[in-house]
Motif scaffolding. Structure first.
Motif, short mmCIF file in Angstrom:
data_model
loop_
_atom_site.label_atom_id
_atom_site.label_comp_id
_atom_site.label_asym_id
_atom_site.label_seq_id
_atom_site.Cartn_x
_atom_site.Cartn_y
_atom_site.Cartn_z
N GLY A 51 10.38 -11.23 53.84
CA GLY A 51 10.16 -9.75 54.42
C GLY A 51 11.40 -9.10 54.44
O GLY A 51 12.50 -9.85 54.18
N ARG A 52 11.37 -8.03 54.95
CA ARG A 52 12.52 -7.24 55.63
C ARG A 52 13.13 -7.85 56.83
O ARG A 52 12.62 -8.41 57.41
CB ARG A 52 12.18 -5.82 55.85
CG ARG A 52 11.19 -5.41 56.92
CD ARG A 52 10.51 -4.39 56.88
NE ARG A 52 11.76 -3.09 56.92
CZ ARG A 52 11.48 -1.71 56.92
NH1 ARG A 52 10.06 -1.40 56.87
NH2 ARG A 52 12.19 -0.98 57.21
N LEU A 53 14.58 -7.35 56.89
CA LEU A 53 15.11 -7.99 58.10
C LEU A 53 14.91 -6.68 59.21
O LEU A 53 14.68 -5.62 58.79
CB LEU A 53 16.61 -8.08 57.99
CG LEU A 53 16.80 -8.99 56.92
CD1 LEU A 53 18.41 -9.14 56.59
CD2 LEU A 53 16.64 -10.52 57.23
N CYS A 55 14.97 -10.65 60.92
CA CYS A 55 13.76 -11.80 61.02
C CYS A 55 13.31 -11.99 62.31
O CYS A 55 13.84 -11.66 63.31
CB CYS A 55 14.78 -13.07 60.66
SG CYS A 55 15.36 -13.16 58.87
N ILE A 56 12.08 -12.35 62.28
CA ILE A 56 11.32 -12.54 63.61
C ILE A 56 11.27 -14.21 63.63
O ILE A 56 10.61 -14.98 62.69
CB ILE A 56 9.80 -12.28 63.50
CG1 ILE A 56 9.80 -10.76 62.79
CG2 ILE A 56 9.08 -12.09 64.78
CD1 ILE A 56 10.53 -9.74 63.74
N TYR A 81 5.60 -5.84 63.59
CA TYR A 81 6.76 -5.90 62.35
C TYR A 81 6.01 -6.60 61.27
O TYR A 81 6.18 -7.63 60.60
CB TYR A 81 7.75 -7.05 63.01
CG TYR A 81 8.37 -6.58 64.25
CD1 TYR A 81 9.37 -5.45 64.28
CD2 TYR A 81 8.16 -7.38 65.43
CE1 TYR A 81 9.97 -5.34 65.82
CE2 TYR A 81 8.56 -7.11 66.40
CZ TYR A 81 9.57 -5.81 66.32
OH TYR A 81 10.27 -5.59 67.68
N GLU A 83 6.02 -6.10 57.89
CA GLU A 83 6.77 -6.38 56.66
C GLU A 83 8.09 -7.09 57.21
O GLU A 83 8.98 -7.20 56.04
CB GLU A 83 7.19 -4.85 56.39
CG GLU A 83 6.18 -3.87 56.02
CD GLU A 83 6.36 -2.49 55.33
OE1 GLU A 83 7.70 -2.46 55.50
OE2 GLU A 83 5.58 -1.70 55.28
N ASN A 84 8.16 -7.84 58.30
CA ASN A 84 9.52 -8.34 58.53
C ASN A 84 9.39 -9.74 57.99
O ASN A 84 8.20 -10.41 58.07
CB ASN A 84 9.77 -8.25 60.09
CG ASN A 84 10.37 -6.89 60.30
OD1 ASN A 84 9.51 -5.94 60.18
ND2 ASN A 84 11.42 -6.68 60.55
N LYS A 85 10.28 -10.47 57.79
CA LYS A 85 10.44 -11.90 57.43
C LYS A 85 10.25 -12.85 58.72
O LYS A 85 10.54 -12.26 59.83
CB LYS A 85 11.93 -12.30 57.05
CG LYS A 85 12.21 -13.84 56.56
CD LYS A 85 13.43 -13.94 56.03
CE LYS A 85 13.47 -15.67 55.59
NZ LYS A 85 14.83 -15.77 54.76
#
Length: 312
Positions: A51-53, A55-56, A81, A83-85
């Motif tokens: 996913g987007r930055l 990162c989780i 979040y 959409e996040n990585k």
């Protein structure tokens, strides 16, 4: 796999008080050993999804083993979040079966009833006794759990708890090194649950200033005292620290009553002491969390999303 501590989430009554008194006896203080840095890393970073930055980075708690199943985490993360990585920070948090083996071969089979389990508990194999106790604990009365603990597993659990607590120091240092070395992880968001919150805290202590953008603590088995967090906030001036606590957490209440385990009240039970309202958000999720094992859910995620959005 549920944490063994989940078996202590009993209603407020005489039997549950007995359980907590037993728990206090288990979590006795242990002398601090000198910290020795290891040659090999004690963590493993596993991508849950791309996913987007930023990162989780999610960190599980005590007795979660390597915890390949992280669906409960996503119920929270996706509200904040979506959409996040997401990366799972695996660390040696311990596992019930690992304790039960005690150097023996893995124990096969399933215990079908409390009566059958008690028969197993009465045999001569200490590993079988511990595994049987762990497996049936959630199906027994609180008094029965306490009896098993007092008679069978106290020494094992005490030693294992301290081992896992000490492991947070290594995991936190190694996580800091991993984040520091990977520019893709700069600006990452930490999320620590239970003893995983202690790992997150140790990582922040070891990281360069403002390498992490946010840190979420859920049911944190880490001190809420100002002396713990003031140096971290002073170092990471751009960090946003979000602490989720609940008055329904009987597990942390029991551990908090054990002298020497928490020098101060754990963050999972109260606000983190700080006048720095710009960086610190304390969120009471008692209405959305019925106990220690029920912090990671969609309602908590929504409450967090609303609170963080209002703070920006």
């Amino acid at each position: 796999m549920k944490s063994l501590f989940d078996t202590f989430n009993a209603a407020e009554d005489a039997e549950s008080n007995l359980v907590r008194e037993q728990l206090k006896g288990l979590l006795t203080p242990q002398g601090s050993a000198e910290f020795v840095v290891r040659d090999a890393t004690s963590i493993k970073l596993v991508t849950v999804r791309e996913g987007r930055l930023p990162c989780i980075l999610i960190i599980n708690g005590y007795l979660s083993k390597e915890g390949e199943v992280v669906a409960d985490w996503l119920s929270v993360v996706d509200e904040l979040y979506p959409e996040n990585k997401v990366i799972h920070v695996r660390w040696n948090a311990g596992d019930i079966i690992d304790i039960a083996r005690n150097g023996s071969a893995a124990i096969d089979g399933t215990i079908n009833s409390a009566n059958e389990s008690m028969a197993t508990v009465n045999d001569d194999n200490s590993a079988d006794k511990w595994l049987a106790a762990a497996k049936v604990a959630r199906d027994m009365s609180p008094a029965g759990i306490a009896a098993l603990i007092g008679g069978l597993v106290a020494d094992k659990l005490v030693g294992h708890w301290h081992k896992s607590f000490n492991e947070t120091l290594h995991a936190g240092l190694d996580l800091a090194n991993a984040v520091q070395a990977d520019k893709q992880l700069h600006g990452a968001i930490l999320m620590g649950y239970s003893l995983g919150a202690k790992v997150a805290c140790e990582a922040l202590k070891n990281l360069d200033a403002n390498t992490i953008s946010s840190c979420y603590l859920l049911a944190g088995a880490v001190s809420a005292d100002a002396e713990q967090w003031a140096p971290i906030l002073a170092k990471h001036t751009e960090l946003q620290l979000i602490n989720c606590y609940s008055d329904n957490d009987d597990v942390l209440k029991g551990a908090n009553g054990a002298e020497g385990i928490f020098p101060h009240t754990p963050a999972g039970l109260t606000k983190i002491e700080s006048h720095n309202t710009k960086q610190v958000i304390n969120l009471d999720v008692s209405a959305f969390s019925s106990g220690h094992m029920h912090f990671k859910n969609e309602r908590v995620g929504k409450a967090l999303a609303d609170t963080v959005c209002r703070s920006r």
